[in-house]
Motif scaffolding. Sequence first.
Motif, PDB file in Angstrom:
ATOM      1  N   HIS A 189       6.608  -2.598  -8.725  1.00  0.00           N
ATOM      2  CA  HIS A 189       6.225  -3.951  -8.284  1.00  0.00           C
ATOM      3  C   HIS A 189       4.924  -4.358  -8.974  1.00  0.00           C
ATOM      4  CE1 HIS A 189       9.322  -3.699  -5.222  1.00  0.00           C
ATOM      5  NE2 HIS A 189       9.042  -4.937  -4.843  1.00  0.00           N
ATOM      6  N   GLU A 190       3.990  -3.428  -9.070  1.00  0.00           N
ATOM      7  CA  GLU A 190       2.702  -3.737  -9.726  1.00  0.00           C
ATOM      8  C   GLU A 190       2.941  -4.115 -11.188  1.00  0.00           C
ATOM      9  OE1 GLU A 190       0.062  -0.423 -10.644  1.00  0.00           O
ATOM     10  OE2 GLU A 190      -1.643  -1.569  -9.854  1.00  0.00           O
ATOM     11  N   ARG A 191       3.786  -3.332 -11.871  1.00  0.00           N
ATOM     12  CA  ARG A 191       4.069  -3.615 -13.289  1.00  0.00           C
ATOM     13  C   ARG A 191       4.714  -4.978 -13.462  1.00  0.00           C
ATOM     14  NH1 ARG A 191       4.609   0.419 -17.212  1.00  0.00           N
ATOM     15  NH2 ARG A 191       6.437  -0.601 -18.118  1.00  0.00           N
ATOM     16  N   ALA A 192       5.584  -5.348 -12.502  1.00  0.00           N
ATOM     17  CA  ALA A 192       6.305  -6.620 -12.622  1.00  0.00           C
ATOM     18  C   ALA A 192       5.496  -7.784 -12.047  1.00  0.00           C
ATOM     19  CB  ALA A 192       7.645  -6.509 -11.901  1.00  0.00           C
ATOM     20  N   GLY A 193       4.286  -7.512 -11.515  1.00  0.00           N
ATOM     21  CA  GLY A 193       3.458  -8.563 -10.929  1.00  0.00           C
ATOM     22  C   GLY A 193       4.081  -9.167  -9.674  1.00  0.00           C
ATOM     23  N   LYS A 194       4.832  -8.320  -8.950  1.00  0.00           N
ATOM     24  CA  LYS A 194       5.518  -8.832  -7.754  1.00  0.00           C
ATOM     25  C   LYS A 194       4.819  -8.349  -6.481  1.00  0.00           C
ATOM     26  CE  LYS A 194       9.826  -7.485  -8.157  1.00  0.00           C
ATOM     27  NZ  LYS A 194      11.225  -7.234  -8.402  1.00  0.00           N
ATOM     28  N   PRO A 195       4.776  -9.185  -5.424  1.00  0.00           N
ATOM     29  CA  PRO A 195       4.197  -8.717  -4.153  1.00  0.00           C
ATOM     30  C   PRO A 195       5.105  -7.676  -3.492  1.00  0.00           C
ATOM     31  CG  PRO A 195       5.199 -10.887  -3.869  1.00  0.00           C
ATOM     32  CD  PRO A 195       5.306 -10.554  -5.339  1.00  0.00           C
ATOM     33  N   GLY A 199       4.044  -3.737   5.419  1.00  0.00           N
ATOM     34  CA  GLY A 199       4.574  -2.498   6.017  1.00  0.00           C
ATOM     35  C   GLY A 199       4.643  -1.356   5.023  1.00  0.00           C
ATOM     36  N   TRP A 200       4.464  -1.656   3.734  1.00  0.00           N
ATOM     37  CA  TRP A 200       4.496  -0.577   2.739  1.00  0.00           C
ATOM     38  C   TRP A 200       3.122   0.088   2.586  1.00  0.00           C
ATOM     39  CZ3 TRP A 200       7.863  -2.000  -2.196  1.00  0.00           C
ATOM     40  CH2 TRP A 200       9.204  -2.147  -1.786  1.00  0.00           C
ATOM     41  N   GLY A 201       2.051  -0.727   2.756  1.00  0.00           N
ATOM     42  CA  GLY A 201       0.737  -0.134   2.539  1.00  0.00           C
ATOM     43  C   GLY A 201      -0.384  -0.994   3.086  1.00  0.00           C
ATOM     44  N   GLY A 206      -8.127  -0.818   5.069  1.00  0.00           N
ATOM     45  CA  GLY A 206      -7.144  -0.501   6.114  1.00  0.00           C
ATOM     46  C   GLY A 206      -6.383  -1.722   6.596  1.00  0.00           C
ATOM     47  N   GLN A 207      -6.482  -2.841   5.846  1.00  0.00           N
ATOM     48  CA  GLN A 207      -5.788  -4.069   6.250  1.00  0.00           C
ATOM     49  C   GLN A 207      -4.405  -4.142   5.604  1.00  0.00           C
ATOM     50  OE1 GLN A 207      -7.012  -6.172   8.570  1.00  0.00           O
ATOM     51  NE2 GLN A 207      -8.603  -4.587   8.667  1.00  0.00           N
ATOM     52  N   PRO A 208      -3.407  -4.629   6.360  1.00  0.00           N
ATOM     53  CA  PRO A 208      -2.067  -4.796   5.782  1.00  0.00           C
ATOM     54  C   PRO A 208      -2.132  -5.645   4.523  1.00  0.00           C
ATOM     55  CG  PRO A 208      -2.040  -5.263   8.139  1.00  0.00           C
ATOM     56  CD  PRO A 208      -3.480  -5.060   7.759  1.00  0.00           C
ATOM     57  N   THR A 209      -1.369  -5.296   3.520  1.00  0.00           N
ATOM     58  CA  THR A 209      -1.416  -6.052   2.263  1.00  0.00           C
ATOM     59  C   THR A 209      -0.029  -6.203   1.641  1.00  0.00           C
ATOM     60  OG1 THR A 209      -2.476  -6.188   0.090  1.00  0.00           O
ATOM     61  CG2 THR A 209      -1.875  -3.983   0.838  1.00  0.00           C
ATOM     62  N   THR A 210       0.115  -7.293   0.867  1.00  0.00           N
ATOM     63  CA  THR A 210       1.334  -7.480   0.066  1.00  0.00           C
ATOM     64  C   THR A 210       1.002  -7.305  -1.425  1.00  0.00           C
ATOM     65  OG1 THR A 210       0.955  -9.857  -0.055  1.00  0.00           O
ATOM     66  CG2 THR A 210       2.390  -9.081   1.731  1.00  0.00           C
ATOM     67  N   ASP A 211      -0.232  -6.895  -1.707  1.00  0.00           N
ATOM     68  CA  ASP A 211      -0.699  -6.714  -3.081  1.00  0.00           C
ATOM     69  C   ASP A 211      -0.447  -5.244  -3.482  1.00  0.00           C
ATOM     70  OD1 ASP A 211      -2.241  -6.103  -5.317  1.00  0.00           O
ATOM     71  OD2 ASP A 211      -3.814  -7.532  -4.799  1.00  0.00           O
ATOM     72  N   ALA A 212       0.449  -5.062  -4.455  1.00  0.00           N
ATOM     73  CA  ALA A 212       0.841  -3.693  -4.832  1.00  0.00           C
ATOM     74  C   ALA A 212      -0.373  -2.862  -5.265  1.00  0.00           C
ATOM     75  CB  ALA A 212       1.883  -3.751  -5.951  1.00  0.00           C
ATOM     76  N   SER A 213      -1.245  -3.457  -6.093  1.00  0.00           N
ATOM     77  CA  SER A 213      -2.410  -2.686  -6.586  1.00  0.00           C
ATOM     78  C   SER A 213      -3.319  -2.297  -5.423  1.00  0.00           C
ATOM     79  CB  SER A 213      -3.212  -3.508  -7.596  1.00  0.00           C
ATOM     80  OG  SER A 213      -2.367  -4.011  -8.580  1.00  0.00           O
ATOM     81  N   ALA A 214      -3.489  -3.223  -4.475  1.00  0.00           N
ATOM     82  CA  ALA A 214      -4.357  -2.927  -3.322  1.00  0.00           C
ATOM     83  C   ALA A 214      -3.775  -1.789  -2.495  1.00  0.00           C
ATOM     84  CB  ALA A 214      -4.526  -4.183  -2.462  1.00  0.00           C
ATOM     85  N   ALA A 215      -2.456  -1.779  -2.322  1.00  0.00           N
ATOM     86  CA  ALA A 215      -1.825  -0.702  -1.538  1.00  0.00           C
ATOM     87  C   ALA A 215      -1.933   0.631  -2.273  1.00  0.00           C
ATOM     88  CB  ALA A 215      -0.367  -1.039  -1.263  1.00  0.00           C
ATOM     89  N   LEU A 216      -1.834   0.596  -3.620  1.00  0.00           N
ATOM     90  CA  LEU A 216      -1.944   1.840  -4.391  1.00  0.00           C
ATOM     91  C   LEU A 216      -3.362   2.401  -4.298  1.00  0.00           C
ATOM     92  CD1 LEU A 216       0.189   0.861  -7.543  1.00  0.00           C
ATOM     93  CD2 LEU A 216       0.820   2.474  -5.725  1.00  0.00           C
TER      94      LEU A 216
END
Length: 334
Positions: A189-195, A199-201, A206-216
Amino acid sequence: MIRMTLDEVRELAVRILRRHGFGEAHVQAMADTLVAGERDECASHGIWRLLGCIATLKAGKVSADAEPELHDVAPGLVRVDARGGFSQCAFRLGLPHLVEKARSQGIAAMAVNRCVHFSALWVEIEALTDAGLVALATTPSHAWVAPAGGHKPIFGTNPIAFGWPRPDGPPFVFDFATSAVARGEIQLHERAGKPIPLGWGVDEQGQPTTDASAALRGAMLTFGGHKGSALAAMVELLAGPLIGDLTSAESLAYDGGSGSSPYGGELLVAIDPRRMLGASAQEHLARAETLFEGIVGQGARLPSQRRFEARARSARDGVAIPEALHRELLALLE
Ligand code: NDP
Ligand code: PYC
């Protein structure tokens, strides 16, 4: 997207692995695994993983020519020391011994130690169901996942895979991370620039995020809250301390920030249903078929059904690889 036949994908993988000095047994075994992932449309564990394999080699975190060592520990127990190589060759060395022990003892386990792991577990599960065995496999990874109720990564993405051979057709197989999703999926998702879905990360605060890089950067979450968390802990114990190998936290510490693939152990258990059931095997295995019919009969699908359909499609039509990935793979040949 670039369309390629499976033979072309395999040839590319083989050339890249040889170009970087992997021993021929590793080249063949790794290429098989990478192509299988791509073929079954499991992009998070397909040919994309080659980038990580080469990066891990360049970081000095895997041996390109390790010769695994077999230890026959007990009538129902085999151990393979991968000696710092990728897991595939070690698995291949141990497989016939695990199968033979499961057939003679009814149940057997194989510990693969000191291996570097990048792959999906269903590849190995299918080798065991092909031999008519019920199979279970699990491995820790790096500490990327927070426990339910906590916020600091301690667990790996810790997959659990299970297989049940069926008389007429493909086996029943499920294979999933105990995190909400495999880390590879978030990376894609990060590579494709997609949110990513909520619930994934969580992010570093410690805040819920839809940002792949932030979750990683932050922490991944377990699936099913406390249930996934307990299963993740079980994986740490079974394929860590129980087999004398690293936990995900220890693997990440060993990694030392290099971003390499996880290093540690894998546990596989194989059960021979015919040895378990004796003369009544046929009757009871037929009851398993009734269970599967009850699932699909109401419109639900079996795990791996999508994968087996993808397999047939890829054999016929080939696969589609993102252009950018294809370019990065070709650059590895320079
Ligand atoms: P998913 O969450 O996509 O779950 C995959 C499993 O669930 C598959 O068996 C899949 O079958 C099945 N499934 C998905 N949707 C359905 C449905 N609607 N009905 C029935 N079954 C369904 O995968 P993950 O992201 O959790 O894991 C992906 C891969 O990552 C795994 O193969 C795992 O081994 C690998 N992994 C490896 C790690 C390692 O350390 N080596 C670490 C973490 C993950 P189907 O394929 O047919 O859709
Ligand atoms: O996707 O979480 C993952 C993973 C870790 C090791 C291999 N795959």
